[in-house]
Design a protein around this motif. Structure first.
Motif, PDB file in Angstrom:
ATOM      1  N   MET A   1       0.857  -1.192   0.000  1.00  0.00           N
ATOM      2  CA  MET A   1       0.000   0.000   0.000  1.00  0.00           C
ATOM      3  C   MET A   1       0.890   1.238   0.000  1.00  0.00           C
ATOM      4  SD  MET A   1      -3.015  -1.418   0.648  1.00  0.00           S
ATOM      5  CE  MET A   1      -4.225  -1.070   1.871  1.00  0.00           C
ATOM      6  N   MET A   2       0.373   2.299  -0.619  1.00  0.00           N
ATOM      7  CA  MET A   2       1.093   3.574  -0.618  1.00  0.00           C
ATOM      8  C   MET A   2       0.227   4.563   0.156  1.00  0.00           C
ATOM      9  SD  MET A   2       3.892   4.597  -2.038  1.00  0.00           S
ATOM     10  CE  MET A   2       4.500   4.854  -3.677  1.00  0.00           C
ATOM     11  N   ILE A   3       0.790   5.127   1.202  1.00  0.00           N
ATOM     12  CA  ILE A   3       0.030   6.090   1.998  1.00  0.00           C
ATOM     13  C   ILE A   3       0.454   7.480   1.563  1.00  0.00           C
ATOM     14  CG2 ILE A   3      -0.368   6.934   4.361  1.00  0.00           C
ATOM     15  CD1 ILE A   3       0.506   3.661   4.727  1.00  0.00           C
ATOM     16  N   MET A   4      -0.442   8.200   0.930  1.00  0.00           N
ATOM     17  CA  MET A   4      -0.131   9.542   0.439  1.00  0.00           C
ATOM     18  C   MET A   4      -0.472  10.539   1.549  1.00  0.00           C
ATOM     19  SD  MET A   4       0.860   8.745  -2.579  1.00  0.00           S
ATOM     20  CE  MET A   4       1.192  10.403  -3.150  1.00  0.00           C
ATOM     21  N   MET A   5       0.526  11.357   1.892  1.00  0.00           N
ATOM     22  CA  MET A   5       0.293  12.379   2.918  1.00  0.00           C
ATOM     23  C   MET A   5      -0.243  13.651   2.226  1.00  0.00           C
ATOM     24  SD  MET A   5       1.272  10.677   5.562  1.00  0.00           S
ATOM     25  CE  MET A   5       1.307  11.876   6.904  1.00  0.00           C
ATOM     26  N   VAL A   6      -0.942  14.468   2.957  1.00  0.00           N
ATOM     27  CA  VAL A   6      -1.386  15.745   2.382  1.00  0.00           C
ATOM     28  C   VAL A   6      -0.142  16.617   2.149  1.00  0.00           C
ATOM     29  CG1 VAL A   6      -3.682  15.677   3.440  1.00  0.00           C
ATOM     30  CG2 VAL A   6      -1.790  16.730   4.695  1.00  0.00           C
ATOM     31  N   PRO A   7      -0.186  17.549   1.184  1.00  0.00           N
ATOM     32  CA  PRO A   7       1.033  18.334   0.877  1.00  0.00           C
ATOM     33  C   PRO A   7       1.584  19.061   2.098  1.00  0.00           C
ATOM     34  CG  PRO A   7      -0.630  18.663  -0.821  1.00  0.00           C
ATOM     35  CD  PRO A   7      -1.302  17.863   0.263  1.00  0.00           C
ATOM     36  N   GLU A   8       0.717  19.468   3.024  1.00  0.00           N
ATOM     37  CA  GLU A   8       1.206  20.238   4.184  1.00  0.00           C
ATOM     38  C   GLU A   8       1.510  19.362   5.404  1.00  0.00           C
ATOM     39  OE1 GLU A   8      -3.232  20.371   3.816  1.00  0.00           O
ATOM     40  OE2 GLU A   8      -1.526  20.687   2.488  1.00  0.00           O
ATOM     41  N   ALA A   9       1.619  18.050   5.215  1.00  0.00           N
ATOM     42  CA  ALA A   9       1.891  17.143   6.354  1.00  0.00           C
ATOM     43  C   ALA A   9       3.203  17.518   7.046  1.00  0.00           C
ATOM     44  CB  ALA A   9       1.963  15.712   5.856  1.00  0.00           C
ATOM     45  N   THR A  10       3.210  17.463   8.365  1.00  0.00           N
ATOM     46  CA  THR A  10       4.421  17.829   9.124  1.00  0.00           C
ATOM     47  C   THR A  10       5.296  16.582   9.327  1.00  0.00           C
ATOM     48  OG1 THR A  10       3.390  17.340  11.234  1.00  0.00           O
ATOM     49  CG2 THR A  10       3.148  19.601  10.402  1.00  0.00           C
ATOM     50  N   GLU A  11       6.569  16.852   9.706  1.00  0.00           N
ATOM     51  CA  GLU A  11       7.511  15.757  10.002  1.00  0.00           C
ATOM     52  C   GLU A  11       6.928  14.811  11.049  1.00  0.00           C
ATOM     53  OE1 GLU A  11      10.593  14.848   8.887  1.00  0.00           O
ATOM     54  OE2 GLU A  11      10.281  16.352   7.312  1.00  0.00           O
ATOM     55  N   SER A  12       6.306  15.393  12.075  1.00  0.00           N
ATOM     56  CA  SER A  12       5.832  14.535  13.172  1.00  0.00           C
ATOM     57  C   SER A  12       4.631  13.694  12.718  1.00  0.00           C
ATOM     58  CB  SER A  12       5.562  15.334  14.439  1.00  0.00           C
ATOM     59  OG  SER A  12       4.458  16.163  14.241  1.00  0.00           O
ATOM     60  N   GLU A  13       3.821  14.223  11.797  1.00  0.00           N
ATOM     61  CA  GLU A  13       2.709  13.408  11.267  1.00  0.00           C
ATOM     62  C   GLU A  13       3.261  12.239  10.433  1.00  0.00           C
ATOM     63  OE1 GLU A  13      -0.919  16.692  10.943  1.00  0.00           O
ATOM     64  OE2 GLU A  13       0.590  16.634   9.364  1.00  0.00           O
ATOM     65  N   ILE A  14       4.317  12.546   9.671  1.00  0.00           N
ATOM     66  CA  ILE A  14       4.935  11.489   8.857  1.00  0.00           C
ATOM     67  C   ILE A  14       5.533  10.414   9.774  1.00  0.00           C
ATOM     68  CG2 ILE A  14       6.798  11.009   7.191  1.00  0.00           C
ATOM     69  CD1 ILE A  14       6.263  13.944   6.137  1.00  0.00           C
ATOM     70  N   ASP A  15       6.260  10.883  10.813  1.00  0.00           N
ATOM     71  CA  ASP A  15       6.881   9.948  11.770  1.00  0.00           C
ATOM     72  C   ASP A  15       5.829   9.073  12.441  1.00  0.00           C
ATOM     73  OD1 ASP A  15       9.341  10.852  11.253  1.00  0.00           O
ATOM     74  OD2 ASP A  15       9.550  12.092  13.059  1.00  0.00           O
ATOM     75  N   ARG A  16       4.710   9.674  12.772  1.00  0.00           N
ATOM     76  CA  ARG A  16       3.652   8.940  13.466  1.00  0.00           C
ATOM     77  C   ARG A  16       3.141   7.787  12.575  1.00  0.00           C
ATOM     78  NH1 ARG A  16      -1.655  10.331  15.814  1.00  0.00           N
ATOM     79  NH2 ARG A  16      -2.232   8.301  16.736  1.00  0.00           N
ATOM     80  N   VAL A  17       2.966   8.065  11.276  1.00  0.00           N
ATOM     81  CA  VAL A  17       2.485   7.011  10.365  1.00  0.00           C
ATOM     82  C   VAL A  17       3.527   5.894  10.283  1.00  0.00           C
ATOM     83  CG1 VAL A  17       1.814   6.475   7.979  1.00  0.00           C
ATOM     84  CG2 VAL A  17       1.078   8.628   9.025  1.00  0.00           C
ATOM     85  N   VAL A  18       4.807   6.288  10.154  1.00  0.00           N
ATOM     86  CA  VAL A  18       5.876   5.285  10.045  1.00  0.00           C
ATOM     87  C   VAL A  18       5.920   4.432  11.315  1.00  0.00           C
ATOM     88  CG1 VAL A  18       8.392   4.978   9.872  1.00  0.00           C
ATOM     89  CG2 VAL A  18       7.249   6.643   8.413  1.00  0.00           C
ATOM     90  N   THR A  19       5.864   5.088  12.476  1.00  0.00           N
ATOM     91  CA  THR A  19       5.934   4.337  13.740  1.00  0.00           C
ATOM     92  C   THR A  19       4.736   3.386  13.861  1.00  0.00           C
ATOM     93  OG1 THR A  19       6.721   6.436  14.594  1.00  0.00           O
ATOM     94  CG2 THR A  19       6.447   4.696  16.197  1.00  0.00           C
TER      95      THR A  19
END
Ligand code: PEP
Ligand code: MN
Length: 339
Positions: A1-19
């Motif tokens: 699956m590919m999880i597309m983040m919104v263009p304004e996603a923050t580093e911490s939101e990205i980290d949260r998805v990865v974790t």
């Protein structure tokens, strides 16, 4: 699956998805930066990803299935952008053409240094086997570790980066110490333990297509290396087994444009092992350049009639400069310059 983040996603939101993905223990998460949006590839247990409801996490735009059986190697993952990287100052890219040349096998210090000096003005890298995977255990299987020292000396002398094969887990560190590119031979394309180790050695890997392997299998083999965090994988079409026996193998030139559509990884061609006959090598090499390959790997020897391995297919050093110029002229038609 590919999880597309919104263009304004923050580093911490990205980290949260990865974790969150990593916490399953069965999903491999990889952040793929894009021009407008960051994507996170979630590879592995698709059911676990569906059940965790990542769509609901903050910063997530949408979840798209990755449709192909190979994942990290897929062009879906790179937003169809080809990989570009440098190997000891030589660029692998859609704008360059990389000629890797040298003997099939390191037979002696003198032989290797002489070939290295002959090819240096027209080649981007030097090839030479220290450990040779031979069909018969009674054939010459390479000089082994002393050959690695000779290759290191050849690099010192010519400045050419070294491409040499790893055949055995036990030699991994010794080979990685000398190699600028670690070659995985056709016979080991599906040696998954070897692929994982090669992926962890911190050096680019040249992965040759197995004698009877499909292109999907080649890309899934590349995934074994990529998942170890090694992004520098070069694929090599080197001829496959078909009903045709006139040549040593059947060079599948269609593999090049097909791979270009389906993977972001660079693709080179080995005309020498495919042909098994030096008289065919230039035509196949120019064919490779014409269909969009990123380079070739070709065998060259000062005295091929006396070679310990693959004599009939090795080019004479004296013919190499003209050969290289013709292949590069063909590559130039595709907008490529020498790497
Ligand atoms: C080689 O390049 O030395 C070689 C053995 O090739 P392959 O693995 O493609 O047979
Ligand atoms: Mn060979």
């Amino acid at each position: 699956m590919m999880i597309m983040m919104v263009p304004e996603a923050t580093e911490s939101e990205i980290d949260r998805v990865v974790t969150t993905l990593d916490s399953t223990g069965t999903v491999h998460a990889k952040v793929v930066p894009g021009q407008d949006q960051v994507a996170i590839a979630a590879i592995g247990d698709v059911v676990a990803v569906r059940e965790m409801g990542v769509e609901a996490l903050s910063g997530v735009d949408r979840v798209i299935p990755l449709s192909r059986p190979y994942k990290l190697a897929s062009s879906e993952l790179s937003h169809h952008t080809p990989s570009v990287f440098d190997i000891a100052g030589r660029r692998i890219s859609p704008a360059t053409f990389c000629i890797i040349a040298g003997p099939c096998t390191v037979e002696s210090r003198r032989q290797t240094l002489r070939v290295a000096q002959s090819v240096a003005p027209n080649a981007a890298m030097l090839r030479g086997g220290a450990f040779k995977p031979r069909t018969s255990p009674f054939s010459f299987r390479g000089l082994g570790r002393p050959a690695l020292d000779i290759l290191a000396e050849a690099r010192e002398l010519t400045g050419l980066p070294i491409v040499t094969e790893l055949t055995d887990l036990q030699q991994a560190e010794a080979v990685a110490e000398v190699a600028d590119v670690i070659q995985i031979g056709a016979r080991n394309m599906q040696n998954y333990a070897l692929l994982e180790v090669a992926g962890r050695l911190g050096k680019p890997v040249l992965l040759k297509r197995g004698l009877s392997c499909t292109l999907e299998e080649l890309l899934m083999a590349a995934d074994y290396i990529l998942k170890e965090g090694n992004e520098h994988v070069i694929l090599c079409e080197r001829g496959i087994r078909t009903f045709e026996t006139a040549m040593r193998f059947t060079l599948d030139l269609g593999a090049v444009p097909w791979l270009k559509l389906h993977t972001h990884l660079p693709v080179i061609v080995d005309p020498s092992h495919a042909a098994g006959d030096r008289r065919l090598v230039e035509a196949l090499a120019c064919g490779a350049a014409a269909v969009g390959a990123d380079g070739i790997i070709v065998e060259v020897h000062e005295d091929p009639e006396e070679a310990m391995c693959d004599g009939p297919q090795q080019l004479h050093t004296r013919d190499f400069p003209r050969f290289a110029q013709r292949v590069l002229a063909t590559a130039a038609l595709n907008g490529r310059r020498a790497a």
